[in-house]
Write a protein that holds these residues in place. Structure first.
Motif, PDB file in Angstrom:
ATOM      1  N   ASP A   1       0.815  -1.219   0.000  1.00 27.25           N
ATOM      2  CA  ASP A   1       0.000   0.000   0.000  1.00 27.25           C
ATOM      3  C   ASP A   1       0.844   1.263   0.000  1.00 27.25           C
ATOM      4  N   GLU A   2       2.093   1.134   0.437  1.00 25.88           N
ATOM      5  CA  GLU A   2       2.968   2.298   0.502  1.00 25.88           C
ATOM      6  C   GLU A   2       3.999   2.317  -0.625  1.00 25.88           C
ATOM      7  N   ALA A   3       3.952   1.317  -1.499  1.00 26.76           N
ATOM      8  CA  ALA A   3       4.963   1.201  -2.563  1.00 26.76           C
ATOM      9  C   ALA A   3       4.457   1.670  -3.919  1.00 26.76           C
ATOM     10  N   SER A   4       3.264   2.237  -3.965  1.00 25.91           N
ATOM     11  CA  SER A   4       2.723   2.709  -5.230  1.00 25.91           C
ATOM     12  C   SER A   4       3.628   3.783  -5.822  1.00 25.91           C
ATOM     13  N   GLY A   5       4.061   3.554  -7.065  1.00 26.96           N
ATOM     14  CA  GLY A   5       4.923   4.507  -7.748  1.00 26.96           C
ATOM     15  C   GLY A   5       6.404   4.312  -7.510  1.00 26.96           C
ATOM     16  N   ASP A   6       6.776   3.406  -6.599  1.00 28.39           N
ATOM     17  CA  ASP A   6       8.196   3.211  -6.278  1.00 28.39           C
ATOM     18  C   ASP A   6       8.899   2.264  -7.251  1.00 28.39           C
ATOM     19  N   PHE A   7       8.154   1.342  -7.855  1.00 28.67           N
ATOM     20  CA  PHE A   7       8.743   0.347  -8.746  1.00 28.67           C
ATOM     21  C   PHE A   7       8.659   0.789 -10.208  1.00 28.67           C
ATOM     22  N   SER A   8       9.705   0.467 -10.961  1.00 28.35           N
ATOM     23  CA  SER A   8       9.687   0.534 -12.416  1.00 28.35           C
ATOM     24  C   SER A   8      10.283  -0.767 -12.941  1.00 28.35           C
ATOM     25  N   VAL A   9       9.851  -1.189 -14.103  1.00 31.78           N
ATOM     26  CA  VAL A   9      10.370  -2.420 -14.693  1.00 31.78           C
ATOM     27  C   VAL A   9      10.772  -2.140 -16.130  1.00 31.78           C
ATOM     28  N   GLN A  10      12.027  -2.428 -16.447  1.00 29.80           N
ATOM     29  CA  GLN A  10      12.505  -2.322 -17.819  1.00 29.80           C
ATOM     30  C   GLN A  10      12.380  -3.688 -18.486  1.00 29.80           C
ATOM     31  N   VAL A  11      11.675  -3.716 -19.614  1.00 33.20           N
ATOM     32  CA  VAL A  11      11.501  -4.940 -20.390  1.00 33.20           C
ATOM     33  C   VAL A  11      12.395  -4.833 -21.625  1.00 33.20           C
ATOM     34  N   HIS A  12      13.372  -5.719 -21.719  1.00 36.85           N
ATOM     35  CA  HIS A  12      14.308  -5.694 -22.844  1.00 36.85           C
ATOM     36  C   HIS A  12      13.712  -6.482 -24.011  1.00 36.85           C
ATOM     37  N   VAL A  13      13.748  -5.886 -25.186  1.00 31.76           N
ATOM     38  CA  VAL A  13      13.116  -6.487 -26.360  1.00 31.76           C
ATOM     39  C   VAL A  13      14.071  -6.451 -27.551  1.00 31.76           C
ATOM     40  N   SER A  14      13.816  -7.330 -28.508  1.00 39.23           N
ATOM     41  CA  SER A  14      14.597  -7.356 -29.746  1.00 39.23           C
ATOM     42  C   SER A  14      13.685  -7.801 -30.887  1.00 39.23           C
ATOM     43  N   PRO A  15      14.034  -7.470 -32.137  1.00 41.17           N
ATOM     44  CA  PRO A  15      13.191  -7.852 -33.274  1.00 41.17           C
ATOM     45  C   PRO A  15      13.054  -9.365 -33.390  1.00 41.17           C
ATOM     46  N   ASP A  16      11.863  -9.828 -33.631  1.00 38.14           N
ATOM     47  CA  ASP A  16      11.608 -11.250 -33.825  1.00 38.14           C
ATOM     48  C   ASP A  16      12.063 -11.634 -35.244  1.00 38.14           C
ATOM     49  N   PRO A  17      13.028 -12.569 -35.383  1.00 43.54           N
ATOM     50  CA  PRO A  17      13.491 -12.962 -36.721  1.00 43.54           C
ATOM     51  C   PRO A  17      12.364 -13.496 -37.612  1.00 43.54           C
ATOM     52  N   LYS A  18      11.304 -14.039 -37.006  1.00 46.58           N
ATOM     53  CA  LYS A  18      10.193 -14.540 -37.795  1.00 46.58           C
ATOM     54  C   LYS A  18       9.436 -13.413 -38.485  1.00 46.58           C
ATOM     55  N   VAL A  19       9.551 -12.205 -37.919  1.00 49.63           N
ATOM     56  CA  VAL A  19       8.873 -11.047 -38.485  1.00 49.63           C
ATOM     57  C   VAL A  19       9.801 -10.212 -39.359  1.00 49.63           C
TER      58      VAL A  19
END
Length: 227
Positions: free
Chosen positions: A205-223
Protein backbone atom coordinates in the motif's frame (compact mmCIF):
# COMPACT_ATOMS: atom_id res chain seq x y z
CA UNK A 1 9.44 17.02 -47.10
CA UNK A 2 8.91 14.86 -43.97
CA UNK A 3 10.66 11.94 -45.62
CA UNK A 4 13.58 14.14 -46.65
CA UNK A 5 14.07 15.32 -43.06
CA UNK A 6 13.88 11.73 -41.78
CA UNK A 7 16.58 10.58 -44.19
CA UNK A 8 18.75 13.63 -43.47
CA UNK A 9 18.57 12.95 -39.72
CA UNK A 10 19.45 9.31 -40.31
CA UNK A 11 22.51 10.19 -42.39
CA UNK A 12 23.77 12.26 -39.46
CA UNK A 13 23.73 9.24 -37.12
CA UNK A 14 25.10 6.36 -39.23
CA UNK A 15 28.76 5.49 -39.85
CA UNK A 16 28.65 3.55 -43.13
CA UNK A 17 26.54 3.17 -46.23
CA UNK A 18 25.66 -0.33 -45.05
CA UNK A 19 24.28 1.03 -41.77
CA UNK A 20 22.21 3.57 -43.68
CA UNK A 21 20.78 0.89 -45.98
CA UNK A 22 19.89 -1.27 -42.98
CA UNK A 23 18.06 1.66 -41.33
CA UNK A 24 16.11 2.37 -44.52
CA UNK A 25 15.19 -1.30 -44.88
CA UNK A 26 14.12 -1.63 -41.24
CA UNK A 27 12.00 1.53 -41.55
CA UNK A 28 10.15 -0.03 -44.48
CA UNK A 29 9.65 -3.28 -42.58
CA UNK A 30 8.21 -1.46 -39.58
CA UNK A 31 5.93 0.65 -41.76
CA UNK A 32 4.61 -2.52 -43.40
CA UNK A 33 4.01 -4.00 -39.95
CA UNK A 34 2.12 -0.91 -38.78
CA UNK A 35 0.05 -0.83 -41.97
CA UNK A 36 -1.04 -4.41 -41.30
CA UNK A 37 -1.97 -3.54 -37.71
CA UNK A 38 -4.00 -0.54 -38.82
CA UNK A 39 -5.88 -2.77 -41.26
CA UNK A 40 -6.47 -5.51 -38.69
CA UNK A 41 -7.68 -2.99 -36.08
CA UNK A 42 -9.25 -0.45 -38.42
CA UNK A 43 -12.21 0.23 -36.10
CA UNK A 44 -9.89 0.85 -33.13
CA UNK A 45 -7.68 3.29 -35.04
CA UNK A 46 -10.78 5.07 -36.35
CA UNK A 47 -11.77 5.84 -32.76
CA UNK A 48 -8.25 7.01 -31.92
CA UNK A 49 -8.10 9.29 -34.95
CA UNK A 50 -11.56 10.78 -34.43
CA UNK A 51 -11.93 10.98 -30.66
CA UNK A 52 -8.46 11.63 -29.24
CA UNK A 53 -5.96 14.47 -29.43
CA UNK A 54 -2.19 14.12 -29.17
CA UNK A 55 0.21 16.82 -27.97
CA UNK A 56 3.80 17.09 -26.77
CA UNK A 57 5.30 18.86 -23.78
CA UNK A 58 8.66 20.58 -23.37
CA UNK A 59 10.21 17.44 -21.82
CA UNK A 60 9.53 15.29 -24.85
CA UNK A 61 6.50 13.46 -23.46
CA UNK A 62 3.70 12.57 -25.85
CA UNK A 63 0.19 12.82 -24.42
CA UNK A 64 -3.00 11.46 -25.96
CA UNK A 65 -6.34 12.24 -24.37
CA UNK A 66 -9.87 11.60 -25.53
CA UNK A 67 -13.42 10.71 -24.61
CA UNK A 68 -16.59 9.35 -26.15
CA UNK A 69 -19.86 7.56 -25.64
CA UNK A 70 -20.41 3.85 -26.27
CA UNK A 71 -23.49 2.48 -28.04
CA UNK A 72 -25.11 1.70 -24.69
CA UNK A 73 -24.70 5.31 -23.60
CA UNK A 74 -21.71 4.66 -21.35
CA UNK A 75 -19.13 7.45 -21.25
CA UNK A 76 -15.43 6.67 -21.63
CA UNK A 77 -12.26 8.70 -21.48
CA UNK A 78 -8.56 7.99 -21.75
CA UNK A 79 -5.26 9.53 -20.74
CA UNK A 80 -1.97 8.22 -22.14
CA UNK A 81 1.35 9.90 -21.35
CA UNK A 82 4.60 8.34 -22.51
CA UNK A 83 8.06 9.25 -23.72
CA UNK A 84 9.27 7.47 -26.85
CA UNK A 85 12.88 8.00 -27.84
CA UNK A 86 14.41 6.08 -30.70
CA UNK A 87 15.35 3.01 -28.65
CA UNK A 88 13.97 3.55 -25.12
CA UNK A 89 10.23 3.82 -24.55
CA UNK A 90 8.96 5.00 -21.17
CA UNK A 91 5.32 4.13 -20.43
CA UNK A 92 4.27 6.57 -17.73
CA UNK A 93 0.47 6.82 -17.53
CA UNK A 94 -1.91 4.73 -19.63
CA UNK A 95 -5.56 4.18 -18.80
CA UNK A 96 -9.11 4.13 -20.08
CA UNK A 97 -12.07 4.46 -17.74
CA UNK A 98 -15.13 2.26 -17.61
CA UNK A 99 -15.40 -1.52 -17.88
CA UNK A 100 -17.05 -1.43 -21.29
CA UNK A 101 -14.46 1.04 -22.57
CA UNK A 102 -11.53 -1.40 -22.47
CA UNK A 103 -12.33 -2.64 -25.98
CA UNK A 104 -12.90 0.80 -27.57
CA UNK A 105 -9.25 0.41 -28.51
CA UNK A 106 -6.32 -1.40 -26.94
CA UNK A 107 -3.27 0.15 -25.33
CA UNK A 108 -1.16 -1.47 -28.05
CA UNK A 109 -3.19 0.41 -30.70
CA UNK A 110 -2.60 3.70 -28.94
CA UNK A 111 1.14 3.03 -28.63
CA UNK A 112 1.34 2.40 -32.39
CA UNK A 113 -0.42 5.75 -32.90
CA UNK A 114 2.03 7.52 -30.59
CA UNK A 115 4.98 5.73 -32.23
CA UNK A 116 4.04 7.08 -35.65
CA UNK A 117 3.24 10.53 -34.32
CA UNK A 118 6.56 10.78 -32.48
CA UNK A 119 8.61 9.65 -35.49
CA UNK A 120 6.84 12.23 -37.65
CA UNK A 121 7.21 14.95 -35.02
CA UNK A 122 10.93 14.24 -34.51
CA UNK A 123 11.61 13.50 -38.21
CA UNK A 124 13.00 10.01 -37.52
CA UNK A 125 13.01 6.92 -39.62
CA UNK A 126 11.15 4.27 -37.67
CA UNK A 127 13.28 2.19 -35.29
CA UNK A 128 12.30 -0.53 -32.87
CA UNK A 129 12.91 0.02 -29.15
CA UNK A 130 15.39 -2.08 -27.22
CA UNK A 131 13.78 -1.22 -23.84
CA UNK A 132 10.14 -0.71 -22.91
CA UNK A 133 10.01 0.67 -19.38
CA UNK A 134 6.95 0.64 -17.14
CA UNK A 135 7.65 3.71 -15.03
CA UNK A 136 6.43 4.40 -11.50
CA UNK A 137 3.98 1.49 -11.39
CA UNK A 138 0.78 2.31 -9.51
CA UNK A 139 -1.46 -0.62 -10.46
CA UNK A 140 -2.22 -2.34 -7.14
CA UNK A 141 -2.12 -5.89 -8.46
CA UNK A 142 1.20 -5.30 -10.22
CA UNK A 143 2.75 -3.72 -7.12
CA UNK A 144 1.57 -6.71 -5.06
CA UNK A 145 3.24 -9.06 -7.55
CA UNK A 146 6.51 -7.12 -7.30
CA UNK A 147 6.43 -7.17 -3.50
CA UNK A 148 5.57 -10.88 -3.46
CA UNK A 149 8.65 -11.66 -5.60
CA UNK A 150 10.98 -9.06 -4.06
CA UNK A 151 13.60 -11.63 -3.07
CA UNK A 152 13.94 -13.12 -6.58
CA UNK A 153 13.57 -10.55 -9.36
CA UNK A 154 16.13 -12.49 -11.41
CA UNK A 155 14.07 -15.69 -11.32
CA UNK A 156 11.98 -17.23 -14.10
CA UNK A 157 9.13 -17.39 -11.60
CA UNK A 158 9.01 -13.61 -11.29
CA UNK A 159 9.37 -13.04 -15.04
CA UNK A 160 6.48 -15.39 -15.73
CA UNK A 161 4.31 -13.86 -13.00
CA UNK A 162 4.94 -10.28 -14.16
CA UNK A 163 4.42 -10.91 -17.87
CA UNK A 164 1.51 -13.35 -17.63
CA UNK A 165 -0.52 -12.25 -14.60
CA UNK A 166 -0.15 -8.47 -14.15
CA UNK A 167 -1.93 -5.70 -16.03
CA UNK A 168 1.35 -3.91 -16.78
CA UNK A 169 3.10 -7.08 -17.90
CA UNK A 170 0.31 -8.37 -20.12
CA UNK A 171 -0.16 -5.02 -21.86
CA UNK A 172 3.60 -4.83 -22.48
CA UNK A 173 3.52 -8.32 -24.00
CA UNK A 174 0.67 -7.20 -26.27
CA UNK A 175 2.64 -4.15 -27.43
CA UNK A 176 5.70 -6.32 -28.11
CA UNK A 177 3.69 -8.89 -30.04
CA UNK A 178 1.97 -6.28 -32.19
CA UNK A 179 5.31 -4.70 -33.09
CA UNK A 180 6.99 -8.04 -33.77
CA UNK A 181 9.31 -7.95 -30.77
CA UNK A 182 10.63 -10.71 -28.53
CA UNK A 183 11.01 -10.16 -24.79
CA UNK A 184 14.57 -10.96 -23.73
CA UNK A 185 14.58 -10.11 -20.01
CA UNK A 186 13.48 -7.80 -17.21
CA UNK A 187 15.22 -5.40 -14.85
CA UNK A 188 13.46 -4.07 -11.75
CA UNK A 189 14.09 -0.62 -10.27
CA UNK A 190 13.03 0.51 -6.81
CA UNK A 191 13.17 4.21 -6.01
CA UNK A 192 15.07 4.70 -9.34
CA UNK A 193 17.79 2.19 -8.36
CA UNK A 194 18.25 -1.19 -10.08
CA UNK A 195 17.63 -4.13 -7.74
CA UNK A 196 17.93 -7.90 -8.14
CA UNK A 197 16.31 -8.48 -4.76
CA UNK A 198 14.96 -6.51 -1.83
CA UNK A 199 15.75 -7.80 1.65
CA UNK A 200 13.64 -5.41 3.69
CA UNK A 201 9.90 -5.48 4.34
CA UNK A 202 7.69 -3.48 1.99
CA UNK A 203 4.04 -2.59 2.45
CA UNK A 204 2.37 -2.81 -0.99
CA UNK A 205 0.00 0.00 0.00
CA UNK A 206 2.97 2.30 0.50
CA UNK A 207 4.96 1.20 -2.56
CA UNK A 208 2.72 2.71 -5.23
CA UNK A 209 4.92 4.51 -7.75
CA UNK A 210 8.20 3.21 -6.28
CA UNK A 211 8.74 0.35 -8.75
CA UNK A 212 9.69 0.53 -12.42
CA UNK A 213 10.37 -2.42 -14.69
CA UNK A 214 12.50 -2.32 -17.82
CA UNK A 215 11.50 -4.94 -20.39
CA UNK A 216 14.31 -5.69 -22.84
CA UNK A 217 13.12 -6.49 -26.36
CA UNK A 218 14.60 -7.36 -29.75
CA UNK A 219 13.19 -7.85 -33.27
CA UNK A 220 11.61 -11.25 -33.82
CA UNK A 221 13.49 -12.96 -36.72
CA UNK A 222 10.19 -14.54 -37.79
CA UNK A 223 8.87 -11.05 -38.49
CA UNK A 224 11.94 -9.07 -39.55
CA UNK A 225 14.35 -11.77 -40.70
CA UNK A 226 17.68 -12.79 -39.22
CA UNK A 227 19.96 -9.89 -38.17
Amino acid sequence: TDRYRMIKNTLATVQTLGDYQKRIWRDRQIRDRLATLKTDYADKFAVINKQTRTVYDSLGNIMTRGSGVLEDGTDWDCDFENKLTRTHWEFKRNYKTGKAAKHVFYMSNLIVHQFEQTARHESWLLELPTIIERCGITNEQTVECLVEHKDRFDSDTFVKAFLETTVNGKSTVRVAQDLGLMICGLNVFFDTRPVERIDWDIDPDEASGDFSVQVHVSPDPKVYGAP
